[in-house]
Write an enzyme that holds these catalytic residues in place. Structure first.
Site, PDB file in Angstrom:
ATOM      1  N   TYR A   5       0.656  -1.059   0.005  1.00  0.00           N
ATOM      2  CA  TYR A   5      -0.185  -0.036   0.062  1.00  0.00           C
ATOM      3  C   TYR A   5       0.839   1.215   0.036  1.00  0.00           C
ATOM      4  CZ  TYR A   5      -4.587  -2.320   1.115  1.00  0.00           C
ATOM      5  OH  TYR A   5      -5.686  -2.980   0.827  1.00  0.00           O
ATOM      6  N   ASP A  65      -6.299  -0.746  -6.499  1.00  0.00           N
ATOM      7  CA  ASP A  65      -7.570  -0.673  -6.480  1.00  0.00           C
ATOM      8  C   ASP A  65      -8.298  -0.191  -5.138  1.00  0.00           C
ATOM      9  OD1 ASP A  65      -7.425  -2.800  -4.589  1.00  0.00           O
ATOM     10  OD2 ASP A  65      -8.325  -4.452  -5.922  1.00  0.00           O
ATOM     11  N   HIS A  87     -10.088  -7.254  -5.522  1.00  0.00           N
ATOM     12  CA  HIS A  87      -9.816  -7.224  -3.901  1.00  0.00           C
ATOM     13  C   HIS A  87     -10.801  -7.908  -3.052  1.00  0.00           C
ATOM     14  CE1 HIS A  87      -7.352  -4.494  -1.391  1.00  0.00           C
ATOM     15  NE2 HIS A  87      -7.930  -4.827  -0.460  1.00  0.00           N
TER      16      HIS A  87
HETATM   17  C1  LIG Z   1      -9.392 -10.165   5.162  1.00  0.00           C
HETATM   18  C2  LIG Z   1      -9.086  -9.653   4.022  1.00  0.00           C
HETATM   19  C3  LIG Z   1      -8.077  -8.824   3.898  1.00  0.00           C
HETATM   20  C4  LIG Z   1      -7.312  -8.381   2.612  1.00  0.00           C
HETATM   21  N1  LIG Z   1      -6.230  -7.424   2.745  1.00  0.00           N
HETATM   22  C5  LIG Z   1      -5.790  -7.107   1.744  1.00  0.00           C
HETATM   23  C6  LIG Z   1      -4.729  -6.233   1.841  1.00  0.00           C
HETATM   24  O1  LIG Z   1      -4.063  -5.729   2.908  1.00  0.00           O
HETATM   25  N2  LIG Z   1      -4.058  -5.767   0.605  1.00  0.00           N
HETATM   26  C7  LIG Z   1      -4.340  -6.148  -0.545  1.00  0.00           C
HETATM   27  O2  LIG Z   1      -3.942  -5.778  -1.569  1.00  0.00           O
HETATM   28  N3  LIG Z   1      -5.569  -7.060  -0.703  1.00  0.00           N
HETATM   29  C8  LIG Z   1      -6.077  -7.604   0.294  1.00  0.00           C
HETATM   30  N4  LIG Z   1      -7.251  -8.192   0.331  1.00  0.00           N
HETATM   31  C9  LIG Z   1      -7.626  -8.822  -0.984  1.00  0.00           C
HETATM   32  C10 LIG Z   1      -6.763 -10.158  -1.484  1.00  0.00           C
HETATM   33  O3  LIG Z   1      -5.487 -10.123  -1.707  1.00  0.00           O
HETATM   34  C11 LIG Z   1      -7.587 -10.743  -2.652  1.00  0.00           C
HETATM   35  O4  LIG Z   1      -7.602  -9.881  -3.811  1.00  0.00           O
HETATM   36  C12 LIG Z   1      -8.863 -11.481  -2.278  1.00  0.00           C
HETATM   37  O5  LIG Z   1      -8.923 -11.960  -0.947  1.00  0.00           O
HETATM   38  C13 LIG Z   1      -9.109 -12.374  -3.183  1.00  0.00           C
HETATM   39  O6  LIG Z   1     -10.386 -13.147  -3.192  1.00  0.00           O
HETATM   40  P1  LIG Z   1     -10.811 -14.412  -2.202  1.00  0.00           P
HETATM   41  O7  LIG Z   1     -10.768 -14.174  -0.785  1.00  0.00           O
HETATM   42  O8  LIG Z   1     -12.338 -14.568  -2.508  1.00  0.00           O
HETATM   43  O9  LIG Z   1      -9.776 -15.525  -2.562  1.00  0.00           O
HETATM   44  C14 LIG Z   1      -7.782  -8.796   1.462  1.00  0.00           C
HETATM   45  C15 LIG Z   1      -8.846  -9.662   1.373  1.00  0.00           C
HETATM   46  C16 LIG Z   1      -9.476 -10.151   2.489  1.00  0.00           C
HETATM   47  C17 LIG Z   1     -10.503 -11.266   2.398  1.00  0.00           C
END
Ligand SMILES: Cc1cc2nc3c(=O)[nH]c(=O)nc-3n(C[C@H](O)[C@H](O)[C@H](O)COP(=O)(O)O)c2cc1C
Ligand code: HEM
Length: 498
Positions: free
Chosen positions: A237, A265, A357
């Site tokens: 980030y 995003d 995301h």
């Molecule tokens: C609890 C949680 C926290 C997340 N935190 C971040 C983050 O800090 N940075 C980021 O780029 N994506 C974050 N994501 C998005 C994930 O990298 C990813 O795009 C997403 O979880 C994929 O979908 P899925 O959970 O259905 O596999 C987060 C997703 C979840 C569920």
């Protein structure tokens, strides 16, 4: 200097003088109380006491060094003198603890939805709220899953599939299968050892792990937990202060990270209502209270306030800055349009992750898998398909989803929540089992589709004609639907309003 005692700290248990203990050290937070993004009340609950357990999961390890003036760091406490408090357990918590005692055996989990089912019942409410929530009406979050059901296989027969090789490379690093553990923040909301649980499971299985900027463990703890041979990437980030960004990127490179994933995003974090609702404490209407309210807006979920450093002005012109400060391959995470993929190629990016995301940002943004077909078509038309690696994430719950994405041209896919749920419910063995189940499914799918190696997974093996139709009902995914936690409306109060 003599250590402080529990009695010393305990004497400062009011708003006028408030000390707390975190990880064996005392802090004077009296002046900080009104500024605390989580509100003053929550800290006052621990005034004069040890707040470590509450503090740990949601504050990155360097929070106090960064935000609390050094003059308020009071030094070490002799923890043997601190009274261990009997915890008050409410009925919900008692029921949760009881459910933990009756958890299904790990080998009763046969698919990723099983882990979600168990996690939902054994996780704390705030952790579950944070992990499971999506933005607004959660339409994109659910479409991430259902989009895969609209792709059907066109399997080949009478191929010699005795030998199957699932290995591949991603950003030049070898891995055992084309998926990785994607970055998800606040691992300690699910497990006391946080992201290091994922690190250890990834090592055992030759899987790549993407380390989040907003991890609960420190970056170094996560790298130190690695076995020295495994591959880790770093998710960034971008901070408003580019010197901080430069420092953490260069540190990640120095510690051996093999890829930099810049999240594009999330100039503002999405509104995740389940998360917000899970934090709401019904302590009566504001109208009934005096002028003693916090000025802090506590209505947002866990990540929102803590991520206020993220720079919303980040734009294409910043890309050369990243190319100057690191030699790691750079990947844009969260690309949602075909023309932005072309721009990424033009800007010399090594890869893109087509992602929304996990449906946590813009609701009704497209799914990665739907976009993938269009993106690859355009890249091929411009003969750019070898100039950039394309990844997707979101809604991957079966190895057949991975196979479909690879057939359509993805180099690999990211999986988020399922590993968090496996970690929260069963720790390292849980994550290992989740990975092994996917490996078993993947091998079987390769045989049944008639492919020996990753290179054999080609677009002719899938029928995507239904993919762009958003209204056609598809077969009901009972497992996924059964564990999906529906959004709810506000609860009526047990006690009548006066
Ligand atoms: C609890 C949680 C926290 C997340 N935190 C971040 C983050 O800090 N940075 C980021 O780029 N994506 C974050 N994501 C998005 C994930 O990298 C990813 O795009 C997403 O979880 C994929 O979908 P899925 O959970 O259905 O596999 C987060 C997703 C979840 C569920
Ligand atoms: C020793 C001091 C601290 C203690 C005991 C403490 C405790 C807590 C607790 C218990 C919460 C959870 C609130 C909830 O779930 O309802 C919280 C939230 C939070 N704290 Fe702290 N905290 C401390 C210091 C800090 C510092 C120095 C910062 C840095 C800015 C910070 C930033 C936050 C943020 C951003 C949240 C999330 C707010 C939200 O989700 O509503 N805290 N804190």
């Amino acid at each position: 200097m003599a250590k402080l005692t529990g009695v010393d700290v305990g004497a400062h248990n009011t708003k006028e003088s408030c000390w707390v203990i975190v990880h064996g050290k005392a802090y004077d937070v009296t002046e900080f109380l009104p500024e605390h993004p989580g509100g003053s009340k929550i800290i006052l609950k621990y005034a004069g006491k040890d707040a470590t357990e509450e503090f740990d999961p949601i504050h990155p390890p360097d929070t106090l060094d960064k935000y609390l003036d050094k003059k308020f760091h009071l030094g070490e406490v002799d923890m043997s003198t601190v009274e261990v408090e009997e915890k008050q357990v409410d009925a919900d918590e008692a029921a949760r603890l009881e459910r933990i005692k009756h958890m299904p055996a790990l080998d009763q989990c046969y698919n990723l939805s099983d882990f979600e089912y168990v996690a939902k019942q054994v996780m704390r409410r705030t952790g579950w709220g944070y992990y499971s929530s999506g933005a607004d009406d959660e339409i994109t979050m659910r479409e991430n899953r259902t989009a895969f059901h609209k792709i059907w296989f066109r399997p080949k027969i009478l191929i010699d599939v005795e030998k199957i090789d699932m290995t591949t490379t991603m950003l030049g690093s070898k891995c055992s299968i084309p998926f990785y553990i994607t970055a998800t923040a606040l691992g300690k909301l699910g497990h006391p050892e946080g992201e290091t649980v994922l690190t250890r499971a990834a090592a055992q299985h030759g899987i790549i792990q993407m380390i989040p900027t907003l991890a609960s463990c420190s970056f170094d703890e996560i790298v130190d937990a690695a076995d020295g041979k495994q591959t880790q990437w770093f998710q960034l980030y971008v901070n408003k202060d580019r010197n901080i960004t430069k420092r953490i990127v260069q540190h990640a490179e120095k510690r051996g990270c093999k890829g930099l994933f810049i999240t594009v995003d999330a100039p503002q974090l999405g509104r995740r209502e389940k998360d917000m609702r899970s934090k709401f404490a019904d302590d009566g209407s504001n109208v009934q209270k005096g002028g003693d309210q916090d000025s802090i807006d506590r209505s947002q979920g866990a990540a929102r306030a803590i991520s206020s450093f993220i720079d919303p002005s980040l734009n294409w012109k910043d890309m050369p800055f990243f190319q100057e400060i690191t030699k790691m391959p750079i990947v844009l995470k969260g690309v949602q349009r075909v023309d932005d993929v072309i721009k990424a190629v033009e800007h010399g990016m090594h890869g893109v992750v087509l992602s929304n995301h996990g449906g946590r940002q813009l609701d009704t943004a497209p799914t990665g898998i739907e976009l993938l077909g269009e993106v690859m078509q355009e890249l091929r038309a411009r003969n750019l398909q070898d100039k950039i690696e394309v990844y997707i994430d979101g809604g991957v719950r079966r190895a057949s989803d991975v196979v479909k994405a690879v057939c359509l041209g993805a180099k690999g896919v990211g999986i988020g929540r399922p590993f968090l749920y496996a970690m929260s419910a069963y720790g390292v063995p849980g994550v290992c089992r989740a990975i092994q189940l996917l490996k078993d499914e993947f091998e079987m799918n390769m045989r049944l589709i008639g492919a020996n190696r990753i290179q054999d997974l080609t677009p002719d093996l899938v029928d995507t004609r239904g993919l762009h139709v958003h209204t056609v009902p598809t077969g009901n995914d009972v497992l996924y639907g059964g564990v999906y936690d529906p959004l709810v409306n506000p609860a009526f109060k047990a006690k009548a309003n006066l």
